[in-house]
Design an enzyme around this catalytic site. Sequence first.
Site, mmCIF file in Angstrom:
data_model
loop_
_atom_site.group_PDB
_atom_site.id
_atom_site.type_symbol
_atom_site.label_atom_id
_atom_site.label_comp_id
_atom_site.label_asym_id
_atom_site.label_seq_id
_atom_site.Cartn_x
_atom_site.Cartn_y
_atom_site.Cartn_z
ATOM 1 N N ASP A 9 0.852 -1.178 0.000
ATOM 2 C CA ASP A 9 0.000 0.000 0.000
ATOM 3 C C ASP A 9 0.896 1.238 0.000
ATOM 4 O O ASP A 9 2.094 1.149 0.283
ATOM 5 C CB ASP A 9 -0.893 -0.036 1.243
ATOM 6 C CG ASP A 9 -1.805 1.157 1.348
ATOM 7 O OD1 ASP A 9 -2.501 1.459 0.366
ATOM 8 O OD2 ASP A 9 -1.815 1.804 2.416
ATOM 9 N N ASP A 173 -1.812 -0.671 5.962
ATOM 10 C CA ASP A 173 -2.040 -0.040 7.261
ATOM 11 C C ASP A 173 -3.507 -0.027 7.663
ATOM 12 O O ASP A 173 -3.845 0.544 8.704
ATOM 13 C CB ASP A 173 -1.523 1.410 7.238
ATOM 14 C CG ASP A 173 -2.378 2.297 6.325
ATOM 15 O OD1 ASP A 173 -2.559 1.926 5.152
ATOM 16 O OD2 ASP A 173 -2.848 3.346 6.787
#
Length: 223
Positions: A9, A173
């Site tokens: 990400d 996250d």
Amino acid sequence: MPFSAVLLDLDGTLLDTIPDLANASNAMRRELGMSPLSQDTIASYVGKGTENLVQRTLSNNPEGTVPDSASVERGLEIFGRHYHTVNGEQAVLYPGVLEGLRAFQASGMKMAVVTNKPTEFTLPLLERSGLAGFFEHIVCGDTCARKKPDPMPLLHACELLQVNPEDALAIGDSVNDALAARAANIAVLAVPYGYNEGMDVRTLEVDDIVMSINEAAQWAFRN
């Protein structure tokens, strides 16, 4: 080492982009006659793409009204104009990112970014931050028909890298990363310093929580 690829990400995982996103969001609000919001509030809106960020930012108003589609479209145009100006200006790498990416690279693992950020913002940000050269492929929020938490972007990245999902490792996250990876049958690690829409990452169903991308690399090498 069971993993042949790593899917990372971007916002909240590799880079802290909240200052730039907050500046653009508040510039949009000011242009629309609204008062600015705190960085922490805007951070809790990050994760599901720019349209969701704009919609939630505009929904934060004294009347409690939800913007209609025309208002969201106008907000997106204004936000985009301001974000193009500040994108990457105050964004910073999290500690351990470069060390971790270099470790993955040295091991021969293929790497891709899988983000919900639109291509028009992702590519300049990766270039400006010096990260672009690490990745074979970039899958953005407008690359596929659906964004994370749908598994489609992760599965598309695996196809581009020519690896089976079970041979890939995802790192993110937020709940969007966790749900997408689980649905794609991809192992997933979470870092605790990102945004996760204001929620504690310890509530996520992930294979482990690691303190940095460098620690994620070490985890991958021993599992």
